[in-house]
Design a protein around this motif. Sequence first.
Motif, PDB file in Angstrom:
ATOM      1  N   ASP A 154       0.922  -1.205  -0.004  1.00  0.00           N
ATOM      2  CA  ASP A 154       0.188   0.028   0.110  1.00  0.00           C
ATOM      3  C   ASP A 154       0.946   1.199   0.046  1.00  0.00           C
TER       4      ASP A 154
ATOM      5  N   GLN B  11       0.886   4.234  -2.784  1.00  0.00           N
ATOM      6  CA  GLN B  11       0.811   5.738  -2.388  1.00  0.00           C
ATOM      7  C   GLN B  11       1.812   6.361  -3.107  1.00  0.00           C
TER       8      GLN B  11
ATOM      9  N   TYR C  89       1.376   6.851  -6.618  1.00  0.00           N
ATOM     10  CA  TYR C  89       0.307   7.815  -6.864  1.00  0.00           C
ATOM     11  C   TYR C  89       0.640   9.278  -6.272  1.00  0.00           C
TER      12      TYR C  89
ATOM     13  N   THR D 255       7.881   7.885   3.912  1.00  0.00           N
ATOM     14  CA  THR D 255       7.418   6.484   3.299  1.00  0.00           C
ATOM     15  C   THR D 255       8.660   5.605   3.004  1.00  0.00           C
TER      16      THR D 255
END
Length: 365
Positions: free
Chosen positions: A158, A162, A165, A278
Motif C-alpha cells: 500500500d 501511495q 500515486y 514513506t
Amino acid sequence: MGWEERQKVRQQEILTIQKTVALLHTDDAHDLYTLTYNFVQRGKSAHSQERVQAAKILADAASKAKNPKLNALAMRVRLDAFERVKKAIDEMVVQLLAEEEDEIKQKDFCVEEFHTNQQQTESKKRDHTDILAAIGDLEAEIKELSEALDQLTAEMADMQLQLKYAGEDREKANNEFHTVLADQRASQSILLKAVDIMQGFYGKPKVTAGFVQDPTAPPGQEPIAPPQGFDEYQNNADGQGVVDMLEEIIRETKTMEADTIRAEEDEQKAYEDFVLETNAGLEARKEDITNKSEVKAQREVDLAAKNKAKDATELDLEQLGNYNGQLHKSCDYVLKNFDIRQTARTEEITALRQAKDILFGANFN
C-alpha cells in the motif's frame, strides 16, 4: 527357566500326578497295594503306628493344600522303606523351599517393575502434557508471526502504491504549475506592453493656447492657429485611470505568481517529506519482516522438534502400557495369591517335617 514357563511345567507335573493318583485309587490298584501294605505291615509292625500317623498328617495337608504330590507321598509313607520316604520328604521340602524363594523373588520383581512402570508412565505423561503445551504455544506464535508478516507485506504494498500515486500527482501538479506560471508571466508581459503603449500617449506634453506646432515648419516659425470654431485640444481624462488599472493588474499578477511559486515549493517540500517518510517506513517494515521471518523459521524448527518429541513420548507411553499389560498377565496371580500360597506352602513344609519326625520317633500327640 522363566516364571511363566516354570508355572506351565509345574501345572503339567500336577496334572500328571493327579492322573497317577486317580489310577492308584482304582479298585484294582487298591486291592493290590492293600495286599502289599498288609505284607509290609506284618514285616514292619514296629513302625505301623508311626506310618499311619505320618500318612494322616500328609494326607490332611494334601487335602487342605490340594497338592497331589503330598497325597502321593502319604501313600509312599504307608508303603515305602523309611529311607526312601525320608529322601522323598527331604526332596519335597527342598523343592517347596525353592518354590517359596522363587515366588518371593517373583513378587519382589513384580512389585518393583509395577512401581518403576508407574513412575516412568507418570513421568512420560507429564512430559507429554508439557510438550503439548509447548506445541500449542509455538503454533500460536507462528500463527501470530504469519499474520504480522502478511500485515507488513500488505502495508508495504500500500505504501509503495501511495508513493507511486504521490509521484504521479506531483508530476501532474508540477506541469500545471509551469503552465500557470507561464500564463501569468505572459499576461504580465502583455499588460506591461499595454502600459507602455498607454503611457507613450498619455505621458506626452499637453497642447496649449489652441495652437498646433507644425512639425514640418522651420525652427522659429510661429505655431499654426486652429481654424475658426475649434477649441483647445485636451487628452482624455480617463486614459490615466486605465493605465493605473493596468498597473494594478500587473501588481496582482506578480502577487499571484509569487503565491503560485510559494505553493509549488510547499507542495514539492511536502512531497519530498512524504517520500522520505514513506521510504523510512518501507525500510523499517522490511527490516521487521526480515526479523520476524527469522523468528518464524526458528519457531517452525522448534515445532518440528516438539512434534518429533511428542511422537517419541507417545510411543514410549504405548510401550509402557504394553509392558504394564504383560506385567498384569504374569504378576496378578502371584501378587493376589502370594500370602495364601506362602501360608499353604509353609503348612506343607511343616506337615512334611512333622511326618518325617514322626517316622523317626517324635511324638506329636
